[in-house]
Write a protein that holds these residues in place. Structure first.
Motif, PDB file in Angstrom:
ATOM      1  N   GLN A   1     -21.933 -16.091 -14.423  1.00 21.11           N
ATOM      2  CA  GLN A   1     -20.579 -15.584 -14.228  1.00 21.11           C
ATOM      3  C   GLN A   1     -20.295 -15.480 -12.739  1.00 21.11           C
ATOM      4  O   GLN A   1     -21.189 -15.189 -11.949  1.00 21.11           O
ATOM      5  CB  GLN A   1     -20.380 -14.192 -14.847  1.00 21.11           C
ATOM      6  CG  GLN A   1     -20.445 -14.146 -16.352  1.00 21.11           C
ATOM      7  CD  GLN A   1     -21.854 -13.904 -16.853  1.00 21.11           C
ATOM      8  OE1 GLN A   1     -22.690 -13.389 -16.143  1.00 21.11           O
ATOM      9  NE2 GLN A   1     -22.113 -14.301 -18.075  1.00 21.11           N
ATOM     10  N   THR A   2     -19.032 -15.686 -12.395  1.00 21.06           N
ATOM     11  CA  THR A   2     -18.573 -15.509 -11.027  1.00 21.06           C
ATOM     12  C   THR A   2     -17.288 -14.700 -11.082  1.00 21.06           C
ATOM     13  O   THR A   2     -16.374 -15.042 -11.825  1.00 21.06           O
ATOM     14  CB  THR A   2     -18.298 -16.864 -10.356  1.00 21.06           C
ATOM     15  OG1 THR A   2     -19.499 -17.624 -10.366  1.00 21.06           O
ATOM     16  CG2 THR A   2     -17.809 -16.690  -8.937  1.00 21.06           C
ATOM     17  N   MET A   3     -17.273 -13.621 -10.318  1.00 23.03           N
ATOM     18  CA  MET A   3     -16.068 -12.786 -10.239  1.00 23.03           C
ATOM     19  C   MET A   3     -15.666 -12.667  -8.777  1.00 23.03           C
ATOM     20  O   MET A   3     -16.518 -12.457  -7.912  1.00 23.03           O
ATOM     21  CB  MET A   3     -16.329 -11.400 -10.806  1.00 23.03           C
ATOM     22  CG  MET A   3     -16.642 -11.397 -12.282  1.00 23.03           C
ATOM     23  SD  MET A   3     -17.114  -9.759 -12.874  1.00 23.03           S
ATOM     24  CE  MET A   3     -18.761  -9.637 -12.194  1.00 23.03           C
ATOM     25  N   GLN A   4     -14.389 -12.799  -8.505  1.00 20.11           N
ATOM     26  CA  GLN A   4     -13.876 -12.641  -7.155  1.00 20.11           C
ATOM     27  C   GLN A   4     -12.911 -11.462  -7.123  1.00 20.11           C
ATOM     28  O   GLN A   4     -12.110 -11.282  -8.041  1.00 20.11           O
ATOM     29  CB  GLN A   4     -13.152 -13.902  -6.697  1.00 20.11           C
ATOM     30  CG  GLN A   4     -14.063 -15.098  -6.579  1.00 20.11           C
ATOM     31  CD  GLN A   4     -13.324 -16.350  -6.187  1.00 20.11           C
ATOM     32  OE1 GLN A   4     -12.124 -16.492  -6.419  1.00 20.11           O
ATOM     33  NE2 GLN A   4     -14.050 -17.282  -5.589  1.00 20.11           N
ATOM     34  N   PHE A   5     -13.018 -10.671  -6.043  1.00 20.82           N
ATOM     35  CA  PHE A   5     -12.177  -9.500  -5.870  1.00 20.82           C
ATOM     36  C   PHE A   5     -11.446  -9.609  -4.548  1.00 20.82           C
ATOM     37  O   PHE A   5     -12.073  -9.816  -3.506  1.00 20.82           O
ATOM     38  CB  PHE A   5     -13.028  -8.216  -5.844  1.00 20.82           C
ATOM     39  CG  PHE A   5     -13.751  -7.954  -7.132  1.00 20.82           C
ATOM     40  CD1 PHE A   5     -13.194  -7.122  -8.096  1.00 20.82           C
ATOM     41  CD2 PHE A   5     -14.984  -8.525  -7.385  1.00 20.82           C
ATOM     42  CE1 PHE A   5     -13.854  -6.876  -9.289  1.00 20.82           C
ATOM     43  CE2 PHE A   5     -15.658  -8.279  -8.565  1.00 20.82           C
ATOM     44  CZ  PHE A   5     -15.092  -7.454  -9.514  1.00 20.82           C
ATOM     45  N   ASP A   6     -10.131  -9.452  -4.584  1.00 22.55           N
ATOM     46  CA  ASP A   6      -9.377  -9.340  -3.348  1.00 22.55           C
ATOM     47  C   ASP A   6      -9.304  -7.860  -2.973  1.00 22.55           C
ATOM     48  O   ASP A   6      -9.924  -7.013  -3.637  1.00 22.55           O
ATOM     49  CB  ASP A   6      -7.988  -9.974  -3.478  1.00 22.55           C
ATOM     50  CG  ASP A   6      -7.103  -9.338  -4.539  1.00 22.55           C
ATOM     51  OD1 ASP A   6      -7.464  -8.253  -5.083  1.00 22.55           O
ATOM     52  OD2 ASP A   6      -6.039  -9.901  -4.833  1.00 22.55           O
ATOM     53  N   TYR A   7      -8.592  -7.529  -1.927  1.00 22.12           N
ATOM     54  CA  TYR A   7      -8.540  -6.149  -1.432  1.00 22.12           C
ATOM     55  C   TYR A   7      -8.081  -5.176  -2.528  1.00 22.12           C
ATOM     56  O   TYR A   7      -8.705  -4.143  -2.755  1.00 22.12           O
ATOM     57  CB  TYR A   7      -7.614  -6.066  -0.222  1.00 22.12           C
ATOM     58  CG  TYR A   7      -7.532  -4.685   0.373  1.00 22.12           C
ATOM     59  CD1 TYR A   7      -8.455  -4.277   1.329  1.00 22.12           C
ATOM     60  CD2 TYR A   7      -6.547  -3.793  -0.019  1.00 22.12           C
ATOM     61  CE1 TYR A   7      -8.396  -3.001   1.882  1.00 22.12           C
ATOM     62  CE2 TYR A   7      -6.483  -2.520   0.514  1.00 22.12           C
ATOM     63  CZ  TYR A   7      -7.405  -2.133   1.469  1.00 22.12           C
ATOM     64  OH  TYR A   7      -7.350  -0.874   1.994  1.00 22.12           O
ATOM     65  N   ASP A   8      -6.996  -5.498  -3.199  1.00 19.88           N
ATOM     66  CA  ASP A   8      -6.427  -4.585  -4.199  1.00 19.88           C
ATOM     67  C   ASP A   8      -7.341  -4.410  -5.410  1.00 19.88           C
ATOM     68  O   ASP A   8      -7.505  -3.297  -5.913  1.00 19.88           O
ATOM     69  CB  ASP A   8      -5.050  -5.067  -4.643  1.00 19.88           C
ATOM     70  CG  ASP A   8      -4.022  -4.959  -3.531  1.00 19.88           C
ATOM     71  OD1 ASP A   8      -4.154  -4.074  -2.664  1.00 19.88           O
ATOM     72  OD2 ASP A   8      -3.074  -5.778  -3.526  1.00 19.88           O
ATOM     73  N   SER A   9      -7.946  -5.493  -5.880  1.00 25.45           N
ATOM     74  CA  SER A   9      -8.820  -5.350  -7.049  1.00 25.45           C
ATOM     75  C   SER A   9     -10.125  -4.660  -6.672  1.00 25.45           C
ATOM     76  O   SER A   9     -10.684  -3.914  -7.476  1.00 25.45           O
ATOM     77  CB  SER A   9      -9.082  -6.698  -7.719  1.00 25.45           C
ATOM     78  OG  SER A   9      -9.719  -7.602  -6.846  1.00 25.45           O
ATOM     79  N   ALA A  10     -10.615  -4.874  -5.447  1.00 27.56           N
ATOM     80  CA  ALA A  10     -11.807  -4.150  -4.993  1.00 27.56           C
ATOM     81  C   ALA A  10     -11.522  -2.652  -4.912  1.00 27.56           C
ATOM     82  O   ALA A  10     -12.351  -1.830  -5.302  1.00 27.56           O
ATOM     83  CB  ALA A  10     -12.272  -4.684  -3.641  1.00 27.56           C
ATOM     84  N   LYS A  11     -10.340  -2.290  -4.428  1.00 29.94           N
ATOM     85  CA  LYS A  11      -9.951  -0.871  -4.350  1.00 29.94           C
ATOM     86  C   LYS A  11      -9.827  -0.282  -5.751  1.00 29.94           C
ATOM     87  O   LYS A  11     -10.267   0.848  -6.006  1.00 29.94           O
ATOM     88  CB  LYS A  11      -8.636  -0.720  -3.583  1.00 29.94           C
ATOM     89  CG  LYS A  11      -8.057   0.680  -3.540  1.00 29.94           C
ATOM     90  CD  LYS A  11      -8.938   1.639  -2.751  1.00 29.94           C
ATOM     91  CE  LYS A  11      -8.266   2.960  -2.443  1.00 29.94           C
ATOM     92  NZ  LYS A  11      -8.305   3.926  -3.504  1.00 29.94           N
TER      93      LYS A  11
END
Length: 83
Positions: free
Chosen positions: A60-70
């Motif tokens: 699996q690969t998941m990517q988080f931008d600033y808003d989703s990381a927060k």
């Protein structure tokens, strides 16, 4: 692969009450965006179990931008009662 957006997190009741076995994982931040925290993209990859046929292959690969990381951070603070 999925770029997770902050509004995609929703709490739900689990269908399966079992905890999965442990796997190895890795992460990195895309270097072209690393200077500006609001532009960073964090990628987390998990790899198959030791019993997997293709050992070491990304599962699996998941990517988080600033808003989703927060949003994930807020969930972790709330659910694990971090101070």
């Amino acid at each position: 692969m999925a770029l997770i957006r902050a509004n995609e997190f929703m709490k739900k009741e689990p269908r399966n009450q079992r905890i999965h076995g442990p796997v190895n994982s890795s992460y990195f931040v895309f270097p072209e965006y690393a200077r500006d925290p609001k532009q960073k993209v964090l990628q987390i990859e998990t790899y198959g179990s030791v019993d997997r046929v293709h050992k070491g292959k990304t599962s699996q690969t998941m990517q988080f931008d600033y808003d989703s990381a927060k949003a994930l951070y807020d969930i972790l603070v709330r659910e694990f009662e971090f101070n």
